[in-house]
Design an enzyme around this catalytic site. Structure first.
Site, PDB file in Angstrom:
ATOM      1  N   LYS A 254       0.794  -1.266  -0.360  1.00 58.08           N
ATOM      2  CA  LYS A 254       0.240   0.038  -0.013  1.00 58.08           C
ATOM      3  C   LYS A 254       0.747   1.379  -0.057  1.00 58.08           C
ATOM      4  O   LYS A 254       0.356   2.361  -0.517  1.00 58.08           O
ATOM      5  CB  LYS A 254      -0.543  -0.710   1.158  1.00 58.08           C
TER       6      LYS A 254
ATOM      7  N   GLN B  15      -4.531  -1.721   9.568  1.00 57.44           N
ATOM      8  CA  GLN B  15      -4.849  -2.884   9.311  1.00 57.44           C
ATOM      9  C   GLN B  15      -6.032  -4.323   9.890  1.00 57.44           C
ATOM     10  O   GLN B  15      -5.355  -3.615  11.383  1.00 57.44           O
ATOM     11  CB  GLN B  15      -2.974  -2.769   8.777  1.00 57.44           C
TER      12      GLN B  15
ATOM     13  N   ASP C  45     -11.303   2.894   3.943  1.00 58.27           N
ATOM     14  CA  ASP C  45     -11.980   1.729   3.870  1.00 58.27           C
ATOM     15  C   ASP C  45     -13.505   1.658   3.655  1.00 58.27           C
ATOM     16  O   ASP C  45     -13.615   0.265   3.513  1.00 58.27           O
ATOM     17  CB  ASP C  45     -11.022   0.957   5.479  1.00 58.27           C
TER      18      ASP C  45
HETATM   19  N1  GUN Z   1      -7.268  -6.829   6.069  1.00 57.60           N
HETATM   20  C1  GUN Z   1      -7.629  -7.660   4.986  1.00 57.60           C
HETATM   21  N2  GUN Z   1      -8.650  -6.652   4.074  1.00 57.60           N
HETATM   22  C2  GUN Z   1      -8.263  -5.388   4.793  1.00 57.60           C
HETATM   23  C3  GUN Z   1      -8.612  -4.327   3.800  1.00 57.60           C
HETATM   24  O1  GUN Z   1      -8.900  -3.945   3.229  1.00 57.60           O
HETATM   25  N3  GUN Z   1      -8.224  -3.082   4.913  1.00 57.60           N
HETATM   26  C4  GUN Z   1      -7.793  -3.455   5.823  1.00 57.60           C
HETATM   27  N4  GUN Z   1      -7.514  -1.684   6.611  1.00 57.60           N
HETATM   28  N5  GUN Z   1      -7.585  -4.223   6.572  1.00 57.60           N
HETATM   29  C5  GUN Z   1      -7.518  -5.517   5.660  1.00 57.60           C
END
Ligand code: GUN
Length: 288
Positions: A54, A98, A121
């Site tokens: 990311k 995350q 998100d």
């Molecule tokens: N863990 C797995 N997928 C995601 C996501 O799309 N966003 C976040 N913050 N954590 C995740």
């Protein structure tokens, strides 16, 4: 018949180029650089890879990023204080924690602490509610990426039978809302569903998001269907041990499906692309 493969890397590259151009334009016109803050708690290897990707994607698109890593035993109050600081910083447009968080965290409380207008998100209750009401502020990145793939491939949605396997807050539930908004007839299956194959065989669009390697096999797919594989699993045995695979058994599925996403190179890159799109969108809103 062999299915046509939807290339998530190619579509991602195309969209990321547009996002980078927009970000560069914003810098020139307003002196603003889109900025995403990513918080990682703990040492989960998969989460470390996702966060690294990311941050790298931000850099490549000309976005600013802030990466804050905490040890697994950090006090939740420390993380909450950081979120409050980022909420108050006008140069930060997106904040992402995350998941999963360690067990001593109340994950819901952490997600609710993020300012809804920076919740790229789309996991804050306010944003979940807005999506459900058909008026989304931020669309969760993975289902958003899936919708972009369906759009790019011109997959007919109105009246189509869409079957989602998996009911997570991150993928299954928002996916159902998005497909419903496009007038699909939506079925959501899960671990307690009776006769899973009965449902999947009716699907014009099948989205697999359960996190179980190769559980959807060719005999569970309607001929010509569009198969979207959201799973990212590491194979723990056999000749491909250590390699990634999806929730769909690609080899048998591609002989039946009309369109199919591979793993890797399918939905995965699209998730990060839509995270950048949401961050840019958030930055654009601050200029209005
Ligand atoms: N863990 C797995 N997928 C995601 C996501 O799309 N966003 C976040 N913050 N954590 C995740």
């Amino acid at each position: 018949m062999t299915a046509r493969i939807i290339d998530g890397n190619a579509l991602s590259a195309k969209i990321r180029e547009l996002l980078a151009t927009s970000a560069a334009g914003m810098k020139v016109s307003h002196g603003v650089t889109p900025c995403l803050a990513v918080i990682l708690v703990g040492e989960d290897p998969a989460s470390q890879v996702y966060v690294r990707n990311k941050v790298a994607a931000c850099e490549k698109a000309g976005f600013r990023s802030i990466k804050q890593v905490y040890p697994p035993n950090v006090e939740p109050v420390t993380v909450l204080a950081k979120i409050a600081e980022l909420n108050a910083d006008p140069s930060v447009h997106g904040i992402l924690v995350q998941l999963p968080l360690p067990k001593h965290f109340d994950a819901e409380a952490v997600l609710e602490a993020i300012a809804p207008e920076k919740d790229v998100d789309g996991f804050h209750a306010e944003n979940v509610g807005a999506l459900m009401q058909g008026n989304p502020r931020f669309i969760p990145c993975t289902p958003y990426g899936v919708m972009k793939m369906l759009e790019a491939e011109k997959v007919p949605l109105k009246g189509a039978e869409a079957v989602i396997v998996g009911r997570s807050n991150i993928v299954g539930k928002p996916m159902a809302m998005l497909l419903l908004a496009q007038s699909c007839t939506v079925t959501v299956c899960h671990s307690q569903s009776k006769d899973l194959a009965f449902h999947t065989r009716r699907a014009d669009i099948l989205v697999a998001a359960v996190g179980r390697a190769k559980m959807i096999t060719g005999d569970m797919i309607k001929p010509g269907a569009t198969v979207i594989d959201v799973g990212i699993n590491r194979q723990d045995s056999g000749p491909n041990a250590g390699k990634l695979c999806g929730d769909v058994d690609f080899e048998s599925a591609k002989e039946v499906a009309g369109l199919i996403t591979p793993v890797p190179g399918g939905v995965g890159p699209m998730t990060i692309t839509m995270l950048l799109a949401n961050t840019l969108e958030s930055a654009e809103r601050t200029l209005k």
